[in-house]
Motif scaffolding. Structure first.
Motif, PDB file in Angstrom:
ATOM      1  N   GLY A  33      -4.854  24.548 -44.521  1.00 15.76           N
ATOM      2  CA  GLY A  33      -4.192  25.016 -43.303  1.00 15.76           C
ATOM      3  C   GLY A  33      -3.006  25.903 -43.609  1.00 15.76           C
ATOM      4  O   GLY A  33      -2.784  26.923 -42.947  1.00 15.76           O
ATOM      5  N   ALA A  34      -2.226  25.535 -44.625  1.00 12.14           N
ATOM      6  CA  ALA A  34      -1.083  26.363 -45.020  1.00 12.14           C
ATOM      7  C   ALA A  34      -1.538  27.712 -45.568  1.00 12.14           C
ATOM      8  O   ALA A  34      -0.934  28.751 -45.268  1.00 12.14           O
ATOM      9  N   VAL A  35      -2.607  27.714 -46.343  1.00 10.35           N
ATOM     10  CA  VAL A  35      -3.157  28.976 -46.857  1.00 10.35           C
ATOM     11  C   VAL A  35      -3.664  29.832 -45.699  1.00 10.35           C
ATOM     12  O   VAL A  35      -3.394  31.042 -45.644  1.00 10.35           O
ATOM     13  N   GLY A  36      -4.359  29.232 -44.774  1.00  7.58           N
ATOM     14  CA  GLY A  36      -4.855  29.973 -43.614  1.00  7.58           C
ATOM     15  C   GLY A  36      -3.730  30.528 -42.767  1.00  7.58           C
ATOM     16  O   GLY A  36      -3.798  31.657 -42.278  1.00  7.58           O
ATOM     17  N   GLY A  40      -3.114  34.459 -42.167  1.00 10.94           N
ATOM     18  CA  GLY A  40      -3.053  34.927 -40.786  1.00 10.94           C
ATOM     19  C   GLY A  40      -1.770  35.673 -40.479  1.00 10.94           C
ATOM     20  O   GLY A  40      -1.784  36.701 -39.798  1.00 10.94           O
ATOM     21  N   LEU A  41      -0.642  35.164 -40.983  1.00 12.57           N
ATOM     22  CA  LEU A  41       0.632  35.850 -40.757  1.00 12.57           C
ATOM     23  C   LEU A  41       0.695  37.190 -41.477  1.00 12.57           C
ATOM     24  O   LEU A  41       1.267  38.152 -40.959  1.00 12.57           O
ATOM     25  N   VAL A  42       0.116  37.268 -42.665  1.00 14.44           N
ATOM     26  CA  VAL A  42       0.094  38.539 -43.393  1.00 14.44           C
ATOM     27  C   VAL A  42      -0.779  39.550 -42.657  1.00 14.44           C
ATOM     28  O   VAL A  42      -0.394  40.702 -42.466  1.00 14.44           O
ATOM     29  N   LEU A  47       4.462  38.549 -41.687  1.00 13.07           N
ATOM     30  CA  LEU A  47       4.933  38.123 -43.002  1.00 13.07           C
ATOM     31  C   LEU A  47       4.642  39.232 -43.993  1.00 13.07           C
ATOM     32  O   LEU A  47       3.492  39.630 -44.169  1.00 13.07           O
ATOM     33  N   ASP A  48       5.696  39.736 -44.630  1.00 17.31           N
ATOM     34  CA  ASP A  48       5.547  40.786 -45.623  1.00 17.31           C
ATOM     35  C   ASP A  48       5.857  40.191 -46.995  1.00 17.31           C
ATOM     36  O   ASP A  48       7.004  39.826 -47.269  1.00 17.31           O
ATOM     37  N   LEU A  49       4.867  40.085 -47.825  1.00 23.27           N
ATOM     38  CA  LEU A  49       5.040  39.462 -49.131  1.00 23.27           C
ATOM     39  C   LEU A  49       5.701  40.389 -50.150  1.00 23.27           C
ATOM     40  O   LEU A  49       6.144  39.948 -51.198  1.00 23.27           O
ATOM     41  N   HIS A  50       5.789  41.677 -49.859  1.00 22.03           N
ATOM     42  CA  HIS A  50       6.340  42.649 -50.798  1.00 22.03           C
ATOM     43  C   HIS A  50       7.704  43.171 -50.361  1.00 22.03           C
ATOM     44  O   HIS A  50       8.166  44.167 -50.883  1.00 22.03           O
TER      45      HIS A  50
END
Length: 55
Positions: A33-36, A40-42, A47-50
């Motif tokens: 669920g956390a991975v999903g 989903g946010l990305v 959510l910007d991971l960079h």
């Protein structure tokens, strides 16, 4: 769907996993669920991971 409805659904899914599958099923559902949620946010753009890399 608002945040309260999504939280209710996630809580119910975790509860069913814990009741029927035990602790390890609960953890598996929680991690997936956390991975999903992260994916989903990305994809949604919230959510910007960079955004904050050290140079």
């Amino acid at each position: 769907m608002n945040a309260a409805t999504a939280g209710l659904g996630a809580g119910m899914a975790l509860g069913f996993a814990a009741y029927f599958g035990g602790f390890w099923a609960f953890l598996l559902v929680l991690v997936l669920g956390a991975v999903g949620l992260t994916v989903g946010l990305v994809v949604q753009g919230d959510l910007d991971l960079h955004s904050r890399r050290r140079q």
